[in-house]
Design an enzyme around this catalytic site. Sequence first.
Site, PDB file in Angstrom:
ATOM      1  N   HIS A 229     -40.102  76.312  21.984  1.00  0.00           N
ATOM      2  CA  HIS A 229     -39.567  76.251  23.350  1.00  0.00           C
ATOM      3  C   HIS A 229     -38.157  76.858  23.406  1.00  0.00           C
ATOM      4  O   HIS A 229     -37.184  76.186  23.755  1.00  0.00           O
ATOM      5  CB  HIS A 229     -39.550  74.817  23.863  1.00  0.00           C
ATOM      6  CG  HIS A 229     -39.567  74.746  25.364  1.00  0.00           C
ATOM      7  ND1 HIS A 229     -40.128  73.686  26.048  1.00  0.00           N
ATOM      8  CD2 HIS A 229     -39.097  75.591  26.323  1.00  0.00           C
ATOM      9  CE1 HIS A 229     -39.992  73.877  27.353  1.00  0.00           C
ATOM     10  NE2 HIS A 229     -39.367  75.036  27.541  1.00  0.00           N
TER      11      HIS A 229
ATOM     12  N   GLU B 236     -44.449  68.164  22.955  1.00  0.00           N
ATOM     13  CA  GLU B 236     -43.307  68.796  22.303  1.00  0.00           C
ATOM     14  C   GLU B 236     -42.371  67.728  21.762  1.00  0.00           C
ATOM     15  O   GLU B 236     -42.064  66.767  22.465  1.00  0.00           O
ATOM     16  CB  GLU B 236     -42.563  69.703  23.291  1.00  0.00           C
ATOM     17  CG  GLU B 236     -43.404  70.886  23.756  1.00  0.00           C
ATOM     18  CD  GLU B 236     -42.671  71.823  24.703  1.00  0.00           C
ATOM     19  OE1 GLU B 236     -41.458  71.609  24.934  1.00  0.00           O
ATOM     20  OE2 GLU B 236     -43.292  72.769  25.203  1.00  0.00           O
TER      21      GLU B 236
ATOM     22  N   ARG C  59     -45.105  75.795  31.290  1.00  0.00           N
ATOM     23  CA  ARG C  59     -45.084  74.452  30.726  1.00  0.00           C
ATOM     24  C   ARG C  59     -46.375  74.283  29.942  1.00  0.00           C
ATOM     25  O   ARG C  59     -47.428  74.786  30.347  1.00  0.00           O
ATOM     26  CB  ARG C  59     -44.980  73.381  31.811  1.00  0.00           C
ATOM     27  CG  ARG C  59     -43.600  73.252  32.435  1.00  0.00           C
ATOM     28  CD  ARG C  59     -42.616  72.628  31.452  1.00  0.00           C
ATOM     29  NE  ARG C  59     -41.326  72.340  32.049  1.00  0.00           N
ATOM     30  CZ  ARG C  59     -40.282  73.160  32.032  1.00  0.00           C
ATOM     31  NH1 ARG C  59     -40.403  74.365  31.476  1.00  0.00           N
ATOM     32  NH2 ARG C  59     -39.129  72.808  32.574  1.00  0.00           N
TER      33      ARG C  59
END
Length: 329
Positions: free
Chosen positions: A285, A266, A237
């Site tokens: 991601h 993000e 993360r």
Amino acid sequence: MKKRILAYGRLSEAQMAQLSREFEVQQFKGLASADDPEFRAALPGAHGLIGSSVAISAELLENAPNLEAIASISVGYDNYDMEALSQRGILLCNTPDVLTETTADTGFTLIMATARRVVELADFVKRGDWQKSIGPEHFGSDVHGKTLGMVGFGRIGAAVARRGALGFGMRVRYAMASPKPALEAELGAERRELDELLAESDFVCVTVPLSEATRHLIGAHELTRMKSSAILVNIARGPVVDEAALIEALEMGHIRAAGLDVFEREPLSPESPLPHMANVVALPHIGSATHETRDAMAQRAVDNLILALTGERPISLVNEDAWENRHNA
């Protein structure tokens, strides 16, 4: 009367049909936030939720008195208030195992891409700058035979290490995990304290879950412990790594490069220097982003929710205490 569920994840027509046979389903396509007025208005009547990337807070749960279960289409669950869920006896299910190999592929892709400067040199060719044989200023570094330090050694960490040890003859070190004798025997892995691992590794790959204990686990101190030739890869993360400290370490040459699939914010802020740095490979991601894996994750979530709402134990239950509270009440 059928129980009611709110669906806000990517589900196939077949998966929606499977849910609709069991429940009354209200679908929210493209839901960006739990603050969506229509979503909040539907919460009081919901018995189940299925989706991902939407934060479910304690305040939100107060508006969902009938909620029994949430099926998250993800492995991570830092978007959920675990204490509030368990107090209410609301089951939270996730999708481990399903995305392990795909995410490990992404991690090793970043190891290879950063070591061999793939993105940087592909851009070099696209710009038309390849006018003669490349020299040392464009050389990368080998991956085979190097030391791979795994920060976290769960399913995904072990899968990355397996690729390194068995495919590339890498020496595997691991930290931030309990002893793993079976993996030590299989891969020749050795356990280290974090500082030792950072100093010893040529590649440091982060796979720990995000928690208050791991937030900014890799900060300025940890980055200065790494070799100046080392490469950091983060597929965990974003907030596990202190991004400001990482940018400084990259700019100052304290580490050689970084491969990043996750970020503190993000989508990545347009002001961030990271995607513009030659020694950074930045991805949006994509850890589990293949057609096969995302479909399998969604199916696991569907199966979890059906089991949870029909009184059966879900396949992948995060909060065991909620199950015990419910069945011991």
